[in-house]
Design a protein around this motif. Structure first.
Motif, PDB file in Angstrom:
ATOM      1  N   LEU A 176      -8.726  -2.785  39.476  1.00 40.42           N
ATOM      2  CA  LEU A 176      -8.521  -3.356  40.807  1.00 40.42           C
ATOM      3  C   LEU A 176      -7.712  -2.423  41.702  1.00 40.42           C
ATOM      4  O   LEU A 176      -6.903  -1.626  41.215  1.00 40.42           O
ATOM      5  CB  LEU A 176      -7.793  -4.698  40.688  1.00 40.42           C
ATOM      6  N   PRO A 177      -7.852  -2.540  43.002  1.00 35.70           N
ATOM      7  CA  PRO A 177      -7.091  -1.712  43.932  1.00 35.70           C
ATOM      8  C   PRO A 177      -5.640  -2.181  44.035  1.00 35.70           C
ATOM      9  O   PRO A 177      -5.310  -3.321  43.708  1.00 35.70           O
ATOM     10  CB  PRO A 177      -7.819  -1.908  45.261  1.00 35.70           C
ATOM     11  N   SER A 178      -4.780  -1.309  44.505  1.00 34.67           N
ATOM     12  CA  SER A 178      -3.399  -1.677  44.798  1.00 34.67           C
ATOM     13  C   SER A 178      -3.377  -2.516  46.073  1.00 34.67           C
ATOM     14  O   SER A 178      -4.139  -2.271  47.012  1.00 34.67           O
ATOM     15  CB  SER A 178      -2.543  -0.431  44.997  1.00 34.67           C
ATOM     16  N   ILE A 179      -2.484  -3.499  46.123  1.00 32.36           N
ATOM     17  CA  ILE A 179      -2.362  -4.371  47.289  1.00 32.36           C
ATOM     18  C   ILE A 179      -1.337  -3.782  48.253  1.00 32.36           C
ATOM     19  O   ILE A 179      -0.219  -3.446  47.856  1.00 32.36           O
ATOM     20  CB  ILE A 179      -1.934  -5.788  46.878  1.00 32.36           C
ATOM     21  N   VAL A 180      -1.734  -3.644  49.522  1.00 32.77           N
ATOM     22  CA  VAL A 180      -0.849  -3.079  50.546  1.00 32.77           C
ATOM     23  C   VAL A 180      -0.714  -4.076  51.697  1.00 32.77           C
ATOM     24  O   VAL A 180      -1.502  -5.012  51.813  1.00 32.77           O
ATOM     25  CB  VAL A 180      -1.398  -1.733  51.075  1.00 32.77           C
ATOM     26  N   PRO A 181       0.281  -3.904  52.586  1.00 37.97           N
ATOM     27  CA  PRO A 181       0.391  -4.751  53.782  1.00 37.97           C
ATOM     28  C   PRO A 181      -0.814  -4.555  54.693  1.00 37.97           C
ATOM     29  O   PRO A 181      -1.668  -3.697  54.454  1.00 37.97           O
ATOM     30  CB  PRO A 181       1.685  -4.267  54.443  1.00 37.97           C
ATOM     31  N   ASN A 182      -0.843  -5.313  55.782  1.00 35.95           N
ATOM     32  CA  ASN A 182      -2.005  -5.235  56.672  1.00 35.95           C
ATOM     33  C   ASN A 182      -1.927  -4.107  57.676  1.00 35.95           C
ATOM     34  O   ASN A 182      -2.931  -3.765  58.293  1.00 35.95           O
ATOM     35  CB  ASN A 182      -2.218  -6.570  57.372  1.00 35.95           C
ATOM     36  N   TRP A 183      -0.770  -3.526  57.877  1.00 38.94           N
ATOM     37  CA  TRP A 183      -0.690  -2.324  58.691  1.00 38.94           C
ATOM     38  C   TRP A 183       0.380  -1.396  58.141  1.00 38.94           C
ATOM     39  O   TRP A 183       1.311  -1.799  57.467  1.00 38.94           O
ATOM     40  CB  TRP A 183      -0.492  -2.627  60.169  1.00 38.94           C
ATOM     41  N   GLY A 184       0.161  -0.107  58.393  1.00 40.61           N
ATOM     42  CA  GLY A 184       1.000   0.957  57.849  1.00 40.61           C
ATOM     43  C   GLY A 184       0.159   2.223  57.843  1.00 40.61           C
ATOM     44  O   GLY A 184      -0.865   2.296  58.522  1.00 40.61           O
ATOM     45  N   ASN A 185       0.541   3.197  57.056  1.00 40.50           N
ATOM     46  CA  ASN A 185      -0.267   4.415  56.904  1.00 40.50           C
ATOM     47  C   ASN A 185      -0.760   4.467  55.469  1.00 40.50           C
ATOM     48  O   ASN A 185       0.013   4.659  54.537  1.00 40.50           O
ATOM     49  CB  ASN A 185       0.566   5.663  57.223  1.00 40.50           C
ATOM     50  N   PHE A 186      -2.069   4.282  55.292  1.00 36.77           N
ATOM     51  CA  PHE A 186      -2.632   4.105  53.962  1.00 36.77           C
ATOM     52  C   PHE A 186      -3.407   5.315  53.446  1.00 36.77           C
ATOM     53  O   PHE A 186      -3.950   5.271  52.346  1.00 36.77           O
ATOM     54  CB  PHE A 186      -3.549   2.875  53.950  1.00 36.77           C
TER      55      PHE A 186
END
Length: 496
Positions: free
Chosen positions: A215-225
């Motif tokens: 599974l992918p890592s969970i990140v916030p909805n905005w930032g620099n990905f």
């Protein structure tokens, strides 16, 4: 500097170029094929989604008033929004799809759902995820693949094949496989994430048999990905700074940032979301509790959601299967050519019924037909059915939160239908506010990306961007129509 928003929907991909004032300056669009292998099965070819993305982006660049070359160089951030719950499998090294994607509309895992429900798992799953057991969500789709495609699943367990929803797949393609992530809103729709902790849940992964490493890592909805690979992505080198599931993105694009704000998006389905702020409200009336968005500092906003599986798809059915109209836009004139449905009621359960009924076996049903029933009456019945389904969601939502909706902001392709929007205002008994920009989903992704890149400074700044197109005030409504609608729904469910 501009923002490129990629809106990967159920039937096509839209690309928007958005300037620093939050205005859309160019648009591109490309459809992709729907695959119906068996009754209740719906699949997409991931490569076609990717190629549609590239085509849509090329179209937006070509349409830019800056000119294609300058428009490409001006892109400072990328936002992605997508059809949710759809599961994609791709090879880690080659990025080629390992099988077709299983779409959110797909019902093949119905027996698995019943098995888990009979075993008493539903209440525990709902407590962690805010979601009841239903083939709609990603979890049982993955269980179905594990049970029915052992060779593919072995590759998943070896780490050779990765799993993700559509935004994860697009990020992999945009970055040439360097980044494997999902955002909190999309993760909350897989039924594998604990929406209270914000992490993949070990007990849920064990229940559905999904290896965490895939599974992918969970990140916030905005930032620099991460940065796009220009060699893979039309020569564009830009940071991916915003991601959200389509309905959460539309809520954001409608600037529904305050507790109590609501919106409904009318696309293939219709999705009503109500912002409950930092409190996850557990529904007692068949709605979903979902993450609306998560900020970079970890603050989570939640929403109650009601999902109508078939809205715009009803009009597509009238067009493609019945031949009543040549284009979807013609349905308003056809339906408006008669004053009522002449007693006809259509229950458009073409892929089962979503909230608040959650009945995956019920099928589409027409009742009240006579020799005098015309295609115009059926077209009007189809539009009324969309409005009635949304009414049922709003009614359940009002009970859950303790007060009725104060107003409803709307967007999506069907929101352009004045007749439908007036029907919606009438049955709800509240004003319906149509956004000046129907592309609220893509705009929400752009807003998030703009926040992540520092192009926009605050939510308050974004609220100044939203503009009203038209306000539909409710007119007197015959409440007996709601009773007849509920009788028709009961008849359709009893028939199965």
């Amino acid at each position: 500097m501009s923002i490129l928003a990629i809106d990967a929907g159920t039937t096509g991909v839209t690309a928007l170029l958005v300037n620093e004032a939050g205005a859309i300056t160019a648009r591109g669009y490309s459809e992709f094929e729907q695959h119906f292998l068996k009754p209740g099965w719906v699949e997409h070819e991931p490569e076609q989604i990717w190629q549609a993305t590239l085509t849509a982006v090329r179209g937006a660049l070509a349409a830019s008033p800056l000119g294609e070359i300058e428009a490409r160089e001006a892109i400072g951030a990328i936002g992605i929004t997508n059809q949710r719950e759809t599961v994609v499998f791709w090879h880690r090294d080659s990025l080629k799809a390992a099988r077709k994607a299983i779409v959110w509309q797909d019902r093949r895992s119905h027996e698995i759902v019943e098995e888990l429900r009979s075993a008493g798992h539903e209440s525990a799953v709902r407590a962690k995820t805010g979601l009841g057991l239903d083939p709609y969500f990603s979890s049982t789709k993955l269980t179905w693949v594990r049970r029915n495609e052992p060779e593919l699943w072995s590759a998943v367990e070896r780490g050779e094949v990765l799993i993700g929803t559509v935004e994860s797949y697009l990020v992999a393609r945009l970055t040439s496989g360097l980044v494997h992530i999902t955002d909190a809103s999309n993760a909350s729709r897989t039924q594998l994430m604990n929406i209270h902790s914000g992490d993949w849940d070990a007990e849920l992964l064990d229940l559905f048999g999904v290896p965490a490493a895939s599974l992918p890592s969970i990140v916030p909805n905005w930032g620099n990905f991460g940065q796009t690979d220009p060699a893979a992505f039309e020569g564009i080198s830009a940071a991916i700074c915003g991601m959200a599931g389509d309905q959460q993105a539309a809520l954001f694009g409608q600037t529904a940032f305050a507790t109590g704000d609501s919106k409904c998006t009318y696309g293939t389905g219709a999705f009503l979301l109500y912002n409950t702020g930092t409190r996850a409200v557990e529904s007692k009336n068949g709605l979903l509790t979902t993450i609306a968005w998560m900020t970079p500092d970890g603050e989570t906003s939640y929403a109650l959601e009601g999902s109508v599986f078939v809205a715009g798809a009803t009009v597509q059915w009238l067009r493609d299967q019945l031949g009543f109209i040549a284009s979807s836009a013609e349905v308003e004139a056809l339906a408006g050519s008669v004053a009522d449905t002449n007693g006809a009621i259509f229950v458009p359960a073409l892929t089962g019924l979503g909230a608040p009924w959650w009945d995956s076996e019920v099928q589409g049903t027409l009742v009240g037909l006579t020799r005098g029933t015309s295609k115009a009456h059926l077209a009007r019945a189809a539009l009324e059915a969309v409005a009635m389904q949304v009414y049922d969601l709003a009614d359940a939502m009002g009970i859950d939160v303790g007060s009725p909706l104060a107003r409803l902001r709307v967007d999506g392709g069907m929101s352009a239908n004045d007749l439908l929007m007036q029907m919606q205002a009438d049955v709800l008994g509240v004003a319906v506010e149509r956004s000046h920009n129907p592309e609220s989903t893509g705009l929400g992704a752009a807003f998030m990306a703009g926040l992540g890149a520092g192009i926009f400074g605050s939510l308050a700044q974004l609220q100044q961007v939203w503009q009203l197109d038209r306000r539909f005030e409710p007119q007197p409504f015959e409440r007996a129509k709601v009773d007849r609608w509920h009788r028709a729904v009961a008849h359709a469910r009893a028939w199965v």
